[in-house]
Design an enzyme around this catalytic site. Structure first.
Site, PDB file in Angstrom:
ATOM      1  N   TYR A  95      -6.481  10.445   4.327  1.00 28.07           N
ATOM      2  CA  TYR A  95      -5.123  10.828   3.962  1.00 28.07           C
ATOM      3  C   TYR A  95      -5.122  11.643   2.654  1.00 28.07           C
ATOM      4  O   TYR A  95      -6.159  12.091   2.193  1.00 28.07           O
ATOM      5  CB  TYR A  95      -4.227   9.592   3.900  1.00 28.07           C
ATOM      6  CG  TYR A  95      -4.117   8.913   5.248  1.00 28.07           C
ATOM      7  CD1 TYR A  95      -3.596   9.600   6.349  1.00 28.07           C
ATOM      8  CD2 TYR A  95      -4.568   7.612   5.452  1.00 28.07           C
ATOM      9  CE1 TYR A  95      -3.519   9.005   7.601  1.00 28.07           C
ATOM     10  CE2 TYR A  95      -4.486   7.005   6.700  1.00 28.07           C
ATOM     11  CZ  TYR A  95      -3.966   7.705   7.777  1.00 28.07           C
ATOM     12  OH  TYR A  95      -3.897   7.124   9.010  1.00 28.07           O
ATOM     13  N   GLN A 115       0.847  -1.189   0.000  1.00 23.11           N
ATOM     14  CA  GLN A 115       0.000   0.000   0.000  1.00 23.11           C
ATOM     15  C   GLN A 115       0.887   1.245   0.000  1.00 23.11           C
ATOM     16  O   GLN A 115       1.673   1.461   0.920  1.00 23.11           O
ATOM     17  CB  GLN A 115      -0.901   0.030   1.237  1.00 23.11           C
ATOM     18  CG  GLN A 115      -1.878   1.197   1.202  1.00 23.11           C
ATOM     19  CD  GLN A 115      -2.683   1.311   2.480  1.00 23.11           C
ATOM     20  OE1 GLN A 115      -2.157   1.715   3.518  1.00 23.11           O
ATOM     21  NE2 GLN A 115      -3.957   0.957   2.419  1.00 23.11           N
TER      22      GLN A 115
END
Length: 371
Positions: A185, A98
Site C-alpha cells: 500500500y 490500523q
C-alpha cells in the site's frame, strides 16, 4: 505455562497474553464509511486476545481501495468507533486501529468523483485488483486504475491526514494506532525503489528519500498522540501488488528499525508473506531486525501455536499475531491454549454482508459448540 499465554508489558500497555488479532478487512461498514453496528460485538467476541488491531481504517476518502471499509476522518465515524473500543476494553484487551492509505491499489469507482488514485508514482500496479464496482454497478474484484503521482506538497497533505486520523482514534478510545506500511500500500509504494520513481525529496533511489514519507509521518503522529500510542506494520520481502524485491531491502528495513528504536514507538508489526505467494523472510532477517529494534516486535503470517512458542522462546518476537483464524474462531485464544480444533472460515463471505460469517461463529466446548 507457555509464555504465549502469559501477560506481557508492551511499554505502558499491559497485554493479557502474547497473542494479537491481526488486521482483517471485512468490508461491512455502513454508508459514509461508518463502522458497522455489529462491529462492537465482532471485536468484543475476540477480546480474549491481548492485543486487537482493527481492520484497515481509511484516513481520508481518497485513501480507499476497498468498498465498505471504515474510516476515521469524520465525527460520525469517531462516534461509531467508541462502542467498539468500550466493548473491547470491557473484555480486558488493548486495541489499536490500523490507519490505512492504499495508494495505487485502488479503482476509480472507490475514489471521490472517480478521480485517479494517488501514489508515489504514476505507474499502474501490474496484475493487481481492488474491491470496487464493475461497470454495471455490482461489487467485485476489479483491476486497479492508473494512479496519479502525488506532488511534493500533496505528500505532506497525506501526512496531515494520518495525523488527523490518529487524533480521531484517540478521541474514539483507541489505545493507539498502527501505520499500515505493509502489503504494497501507499507507504510501501514510497519504500520500494522499484515502484518509487520520484525525483523530489521523497525519491526512491536513496535510502533517505524512500524512507522520508514514513518517518515524517511517524514523527508527526508521535507529536500528536505520543510514541507509546504509535506503531508501524511492515512487510519486508513481501511482493504484494507489484512491489518487486530489490537489493537494498535489508539495508532499508534495518535502517528503519534503528529509527523506530530511537523514537521508542509502541511496537513494530512485521508481516511474513510467504503464505501469500511471496518469497518470504530470510531466516536470519528477524534476528538482525531484533538487534536493531529494541521495542516490542510482533510477527504475523501463517502463525500456529507451535511456531509462536518457538519464536517467543528463542527471543525472536514478543507477540504472535493471528489473522484469518480469528474469523471463524472468536475464542481462538482458548482453543489454542487447550489445543482444541481450529475451525476453517468460508472465504466467499469474508467481504461484505451482515452477521453471517461475521458475528455468528460459535465458541468451542468439549461438550459441543455453543453460541
Amino acid at each position: 505455562m507457555s509464555k504465549l499465554f502469559e501477560p506481557f508489558a508492551m511499554g505502558s500497555h499491559r497485554l493479557a497474553n502474547r497473542i494479537a488479532m491481526a488486521p482483517l478487512t471485512r468490508s461491512r461498514a455502513r454508508p459514509h464509511n461508518v463502522p458497522s453496528d455489529l462491529a462492537p460485538l465482532y471485536y468484543a467476541q475476540r477480546g480474549e486476545a491481548g492485543l486487537i488491531v482493527t481492520e484497515g481504517t481509511a484516513i481520508s476518502p481518497n485513501a480507499i481501495g476497498y468498498l465498505d471499509v471504515p474510516g476515521l476522518w469524520t465525527a460520525e465515524q469517531v462516534e461509531a468507533w467508541k462502542p467498539v473500543t468500550k466493548a473491547v476494553h470491557e473484555r480486558g484487551a488493548v486495541i489499536f486501529t490500523q490507519l490505512w492509505h492504499v495508494g495505487r491499489v485502488s479503482h476509480v469507482s472507490t475514489q471521490p468523483g472517480r478521480a485517479a488514485p494517488v501514489s508515489s508514482t504514476s505507474r499502474i500496479a501490474a496484475d493487481s485488483q481492488a474491491f470496487g464496482l464493475r461497470d454495471d454497478g455490482t461489487a467485485a474484484l476489479v483491476d486497479v486504475s492508473t494512479p496519479r503521482a502525488l506532488t511534493t506538497e500533496e505528500v505532506r497533505g497525506v501526512t496531515a491526514d494520518f495525523v488527523r486520523a490518529a487524533r480521531n482514534a484517540i478521541e474514539a478510545g483507541f489505545d493507539g494506532i498502527e501505520l499500515h506500511g505493509a502489503n504494497g500500500y501507499l507507504i510501501e509504494q514510497f519504500l520500494n525503489p522499484n515502484v518509487n520513481d520520484r525525483t523530489d525529496a521523497y525519491r526512491g533511489d536513496t535510502l533517505e528519500g524512500r524512507t522520508r514519507f514514513l518517518l515524517e509521518t511517524l514523527d508527526a503522529v508521535i507529536a500528536a498522540i505520543g510514541a507509546e500510542r504509535t506503531a508501524v506494520r511492515l512487510s519486508p520481502y513481501g511482493q504484494l501488488f507489484d512491489n518487486p524485491a530489490y537489493p537494498e531491502i535489508e539495508e532499508t528495513y534495518l535502517y528503519l528499525a534503528d529509527e523506530f528504536s530511537r523514537r521508542g514507538i509502541a511496537y513494530v508489526h512485521l508481516m511474513d508473506q510467504s503464505t501469500r505467494g511471496s518469497t518470504g523472510t530470510p531466516p536470519d532477517f528477524l534476528a538482525k531486525f531484533r538487534t536493531h529494534f529494541k521495542g516490542t516486535l510482533i510477527l504475523a503470517g501463517g502463525m500456529t501455536r507451535e511456531r509462536a512458542e518457538q519464536m517467543i522462546d528463542a527471543g525472536l518476537i514478543d507477540v504472535a499475531a493471528f489473522g484469518e483464524p480469528f474469523i471463524a474462531n472468536p475464542d481462538l485464544v482458548t482453543r489454542l491454549r487447550n489445543r482444541w480444533p481450529i475451525a476453517e472460515s468460508d472465504r466467499t463471505i469474508h467481504y461484505g454482508g451482515g452477521a453471517r460469517g461475521y458475528t455468528d461463529f460459535p465458541v468451542y466446548s468439549p461438550e459441543g459448540m455453543t453460541a
